[in-house]
Design an enzyme around this catalytic site. Structure first.
Site, PDB file in Angstrom:
ATOM      1  N   HIS A 238      36.019  38.075  46.751  1.00 32.49           N
ATOM      2  CA  HIS A 238      37.285  38.363  46.085  1.00 32.49           C
ATOM      3  C   HIS A 238      37.210  37.726  44.700  1.00 32.49           C
ATOM      4  O   HIS A 238      36.721  36.603  44.561  1.00 32.49           O
ATOM      5  CB  HIS A 238      38.432  37.741  46.905  1.00 32.49           C
ATOM      6  CG  HIS A 238      39.778  38.256  46.530  1.00 32.49           C
ATOM      7  ND1 HIS A 238      40.385  37.910  45.350  1.00 32.49           N
ATOM      8  CD2 HIS A 238      40.636  39.092  47.162  1.00 32.49           C
ATOM      9  CE1 HIS A 238      41.559  38.515  45.281  1.00 32.49           C
ATOM     10  NE2 HIS A 238      41.725  39.240  46.372  1.00 32.49           N
ATOM     11  N   ARG A 259      46.517  40.834  39.239  1.00 28.32           N
ATOM     12  CA  ARG A 259      45.785  41.639  38.248  1.00 28.32           C
ATOM     13  C   ARG A 259      46.456  42.996  38.092  1.00 28.32           C
ATOM     14  O   ARG A 259      46.562  43.536  37.001  1.00 28.32           O
ATOM     15  CB  ARG A 259      44.324  41.809  38.665  1.00 28.32           C
ATOM     16  CG  ARG A 259      43.489  40.571  38.435  1.00 28.32           C
ATOM     17  CD  ARG A 259      42.030  40.805  38.777  1.00 28.32           C
ATOM     18  NE  ARG A 259      41.826  41.005  40.203  1.00 28.32           N
ATOM     19  CZ  ARG A 259      41.358  42.121  40.764  1.00 28.32           C
ATOM     20  NH1 ARG A 259      41.014  43.145  40.020  1.00 28.32           N
ATOM     21  NH2 ARG A 259      41.215  42.210  42.067  1.00 28.32           N
TER      22      ARG A 259
END
Ligand SMILES: Cc1cc2nc3c(=O)[nH]c(=O)nc-3n(C[C@H](O)[C@H](O)[C@H](O)COP(=O)(O)OP(=O)(O)OC[C@H]3O[C@@H](n4cnc5c(N)ncnc54)[C@H](O)[C@@H]3O)c2cc1C
Length: 570
Positions: A238, A259
């Protein structure tokens, strides 16, 4: 029976109480309440493992405008086309049934929209919004309710009891030898079937997200017993794991939505480095691309002093960040930082192992009587797991393993335990106490973490992998010389010694498979073979122990059993 080692007889032994283990227990019991089921867990039931840590949610087809075909295609595309299609199809079709079961029988509450239907949110890599959730604490909801259901049944739960090794006779599983961590005493469960659900665990890396008690025990146990594995090189990183020095919070995930909402990533020189790797999508690029970009920046010396990059949300406004991501704001606050107002140090973090024991749709392995479910199994996700498909996998295949094991034991008698094997495992387990001088388990774990990070991590090459394998072989020998002092009761140094031994085994399997796959696909990136090679590598890499700890590998063409190759690879 080996003198001094207690023996329990059971129909089914289940190891692990994540989504897979608890669902397996529930299904096996409900299939036949007369069965004697023993459920053992290294940590505490319902308080350990990664299912509890699930934040984002659970992918499931519920909306009439969505379909199992769409979910299936998303899963296969996300997996770089090398998933076992029968397993992927089982995942998406059973998930619908299992979510109804979780709501109506187990008692889970998932969030609903104003229309009264289960709320489904978008998740990366999916063409339809199909992720159900319970705010951002979905895993706790699922695990707490499952645990209550298991506790309400006549199932023997043994907490803080770790599986040490599977017991086999003539390619047939006869149970396992376990360690009661509290007393330091071993015991044998002689069972007709074993369900392995220890949740894999990518915790051999310097920075990792899974729960800390996991140390690849199930993988290592299955390997030693002669199980066959698939695509062990496929390990997901990740991109935004929290960096917090020696804190236990280091490596924990700062979720993808940050994000998605516009969070920016900078290197230590103030550059938005994703411009170099994916200028179109920038920070909204896929997990593997962003993780690779960050890793390459750090390795090129453009990382922060503690070896990370910076995630900045401040330009979005503190109010927006606090309102939208309260869980993430709290997590960052725990290390004394303010996600809403300042850049936070992050790094790629080892997250999930797609590779694992090769199973069929009913979780049967190549060893008779051994069923494997959840992250210990491989093949469902191919080269990359979609967010939201992990907890679906654990509950869907946990349920299937429970059903299949219940039906298996109705036809098979107990296989006798081989006392010599029990004795050998136990002598090996207590060997660290007999050494007056030797290696330190924690030191070796630190070395292993660095080695895996640099040689078999986000970016790999033949040279790095060969160096990694050579060092891992040395470490394996050194792990046999770990010394431990004190009493056997609740001895964490001793448990760490056992963890390290298993982690080295898993790391060796990953490295060896990664060396064979001479291409880049999904989460596996080779700097010396940076392209995906569909002409030569639409293959699964299978791995099995051949003699003592020797690995035999071979490739097998992917079966496009549900959807033809030409239809899915455009
Ligand atoms: C931070 C984080 C967030 C995630 N978020 C999501 C998400 O939003 N959606 C999603 O789909 N997936 C998510 N995942 C992935 C998901 O958690 C896993 O796919 C899934 O929970 C694995 O379930 P499991 O039952 O196989 O293993 P786990 O839930 O990890 O359970 C493993 C169990 O085995 C026990 N155990 C370990 N070793 C032994 C041993 N030697 N003997 C006996 N017991 C043992 C452990 O104590 C534990 O009880 C996330 C993972 C992490 C780490």
């Amino acid at each position: 029976m080996v003198k001094g080692i207690e023996q329990i007889k059971a129909d089914i032994l289940i190891m692990g109480t994540g989504g897979a283990g608890l669902m397996a227990a529930l299904h096996a019991y409900d299939a036949n309440p007369e069965l004697n089921i023993v459920l053992s867990v290294k940590g505490l039931a319902g308080k350990s493992g990664c299912t509890r840590m699930v934040q984002g949610g659970y992918n499931v087809v519920l909306d009439p405008d969505d379909s199992h075909e769409k979910h299936f295609k998303d899963t296969i595309k996300g997996g770089g086309f090398i998933n076992n299609q029968e397993l992927a199809w089982t995942l998406v079709t059973d998930a619908t049934k299992i979510v109804y079961e979780l709501e109506n029988k187990v008692g889970c509450f998932f969030d609903r929209g104003p229309d009264g239907y289960l709320h489904q949110k978008p998740f990366a890599g999916q063409c339809f919004d199909r992720t159900i959730h319970r705010r951002d604490l979905t895993g706790i909801e699922i695990i707490a309710r499952l645990r209550d259901q298991v506790f309400a049944r006549d199932i023997q739960v043994l907490e803080e009891c770790r599986g040490l090794d599977l017991l086999t006779r003539n390619n047939r599983v006869a149970g396992a030898i376990l360690l009661d961590i509290r007393s330091g005493e071993p015991f044998v469960v002689n069972s007709r079937a074993v369900i392995l659900a220890t949740g894999g665990g990518a915790t051999m890396y310097k920075i990792s997200a899974p729960s800390k008690e996991k140390s690849g025990d199930g993988t290592a146990m299955a390997f030693r017993a002669g199980a066959e594995f698939v695509d062990m090189e496929m390990l997901q990183f990740h991109p935004t794991g929290l960096l917090a020095g020696e804190s236990q919070l280091s490596g924990s995930v700062l979720e993808e939505g940050l994000r998605g909402a516009g969070g920016r990533l900078f290197n230590a020189e103030g550059e938005r480095f994703m411009e170099r790797y994916d200028p179109d999508r920038m920070e909204r690029s896929t997990r593997d691309q962003v993780a690779r970009g960050a890793y390459l920046e750090i390795m090129a010396g453009r990382g922060t002093r503690s070896g990370g990059v910076l995630l900045d949300m401040s330009h979005l406004g503190a109010g927006f960040v606090e309102r939208t991501f309260p869980g993430m704001v709290d997590r960052v606050k725990d290390i004394g930082k303010d996600l809403a107002r300042e850049p936070i140090e992050v790094s790629p973090t080892a997250h999930f192992h797609m590779g694992g024991v090769r199973i069929d749709r009913d979780c049967r392995s190549n060893l008779e009587g051994l069923f494997v479910a959840g992250e210990d199994a491989g093949g469902v996700h191919g080269a990359n797991r979609l967010g939201g498909n992990g907890v679906a996998e654990s509950t869907v295949f946990g349920a299937r393993a429970g059903d299949a094991a219940a039906s298996f034991v109705s036809e098979y008698d107990l296989s006798a335990v081989d006392d010599a094997q029990v004795n050998a495992v136990w002598q090996e387990t207590i060997r660290p106490f007999s050494l007056s001088d030797g290696e330190d388990a924690y030191g070796l774990r630190r070395e292993l973490k660095l080695l895996t990070w640099e040689k078999i991590g986000v970016v790999r090459s033949r040279e790095q992998l060969l160096q990694g394998i050579q060092r891992l072989d040395e470490m394996k020998d050194r792990a046999e010389r770990i010394k431990v002092k004190g009493s056997r009761q609740y001895n964490m140094d001793w448990n760490e010694a056992l963890n390290v031994r298993n982690l080295i085994t898993v790391a060796r399997m990953v490295a060896q498979s990664a060396l064979i796959r001479e291409e880049s696909r999904g989460s596996h990136y080779r700097s010396d073979f940076p392209k995906t090679d569909n002409d030569n590598w639409l293959k699964n890499i299978l791995l099995i122990r051949d003699g003592k700890e020797v690995i035999r590998l071979y490739g097998k063409a992917v079966m496009f059993s549900r959807i033809p190759q030409e239809e899915i690879i455009k």
